[in-house]
Motif scaffolding. Structure first.
Motif, mmCIF file in Angstrom:
data_model
loop_
_atom_site.group_PDB
_atom_site.id
_atom_site.type_symbol
_atom_site.label_atom_id
_atom_site.label_comp_id
_atom_site.label_asym_id
_atom_site.label_seq_id
_atom_site.Cartn_x
_atom_site.Cartn_y
_atom_site.Cartn_z
ATOM 1 N N PHE A 131 -30.000 19.234 41.509
ATOM 2 C CA PHE A 131 -28.663 19.776 41.338
ATOM 3 C C PHE A 131 -28.451 20.425 39.969
ATOM 4 O O PHE A 131 -27.417 21.048 39.742
ATOM 5 N N LYS A 139 -27.731 24.277 39.624
ATOM 6 C CA LYS A 139 -26.404 24.580 40.167
ATOM 7 C C LYS A 139 -25.311 24.062 39.238
ATOM 8 O O LYS A 139 -24.252 24.674 39.090
ATOM 9 N N ASP A 160 -24.572 26.390 36.459
ATOM 10 C CA ASP A 160 -23.870 27.580 36.941
ATOM 11 C C ASP A 160 -22.409 27.281 37.267
ATOM 12 O O ASP A 160 -21.525 28.124 37.072
ATOM 13 N N ASP A 161 -22.141 26.061 37.771
ATOM 14 C CA ASP A 161 -20.783 25.683 38.173
ATOM 15 C C ASP A 161 -20.618 24.178 37.947
ATOM 16 O O ASP A 161 -20.838 23.374 38.852
ATOM 17 N N TRP A 176 -20.640 20.849 40.863
ATOM 18 C CA TRP A 176 -21.870 20.084 41.053
ATOM 19 C C TRP A 176 -22.035 18.902 40.107
ATOM 20 O O TRP A 176 -23.099 18.292 40.051
#
Length: 214
Positions: A42, A45, A48-49, A53
């Motif tokens: 994870f 991800k 990125d966000d 997450w």
């Protein structure tokens, strides 16, 4: 305090925890415990966000670190074998407080305390810290692809969170020596004198506080 050395190294992302842990492990012939990072499915991800997450990312880290410490206790500490780790499991709370929304943090905190209530506790902490510029430079130098999207604002806040955490740690655990190392002034990877200075400090603290097992 256990007589067997169990050293944990902490500090922000990219500060050099694993590098120092390896060097101390080699010098003192201690078992090296490395946290699982890139194996976290994870993490990319997450960078990125973060909001989307964070819970999955933190739960993966918590469960894996719990399992690692459980194994370390059985295979090394209970058999009087010294350990140096490139993390302290309480770092989970630093990240969780910063990244999780309130409802998910409450759930996470409950699980954290259940899992860690009887985990082995390090009897020495090494805290690596540095300015944001130094942290960014070292992250870039090691070149992990998943770390290239980390926002500098997140790293700056994380460094501040670590400083607050370590200040609190010293108050709550006066019996556990903390060695603070300024990464802006010392580079134990490039400068042998800096490494030897750190090794000497660790050896002195071990001699004063913990019986080194021969």
């Amino acid at each position: 305090m256990t007589e067997i050395p169990f050293i944990a190294i902490e500090g922000p992302i990219g500060i050099g925890k694993t590098s120092l842990a390896k060097k101390l492990s080699n010098h003192f012939n201690f078992h090296l415990l490395k946290e699982i990072v890139e194996e976290n499915p994870f993490l990319g991800k997450f960078y990125d966000d973060i909001e989307e997450w964070s819970f999955q990312t933190e739960m993966f880290f918590l469960c894996n670190r719990f399992k690692q410490l459980e194994d370390i206790e059985k295979k090394y500490l209970t058999k009087k074998k010294a350990v140096v780790a490139d993390y302290h499991i309480s770092k989970n709370m630093i990240f969780a407080k910063r990244t999780l929304q309130a409802d998910k943090f409450d759930k996470y905190e409950q699980i954290y305390h259940i899992l860690t209530e009887d985990m082995p506790v390090p009897n020495m902490m090494i805290y690596l810290h540095a300015s944001l510029d130094t942290i960014l430079e070292r992250i870039q130098m090691r070149g992990r692809e998943i770390e290239q999207n980390i926002k500098s604002s997140y790293l700056a806040q994380l460094a501040a969170d670590y400083e607050a955490y370590m200040n609190e740690f010293e108050v709550l655990h006066p019996d556990i020596p903390v060695i603070r190392i300024n990464g802006d002034e010392m580079d134990f990877v490039k400068r042998q004198d800096d490494l030897e200075s750190i090794i000497n400090t660790v050896h002195q603290r071990l001699t004063n506080h913990i019986a080194i097992s021969k």
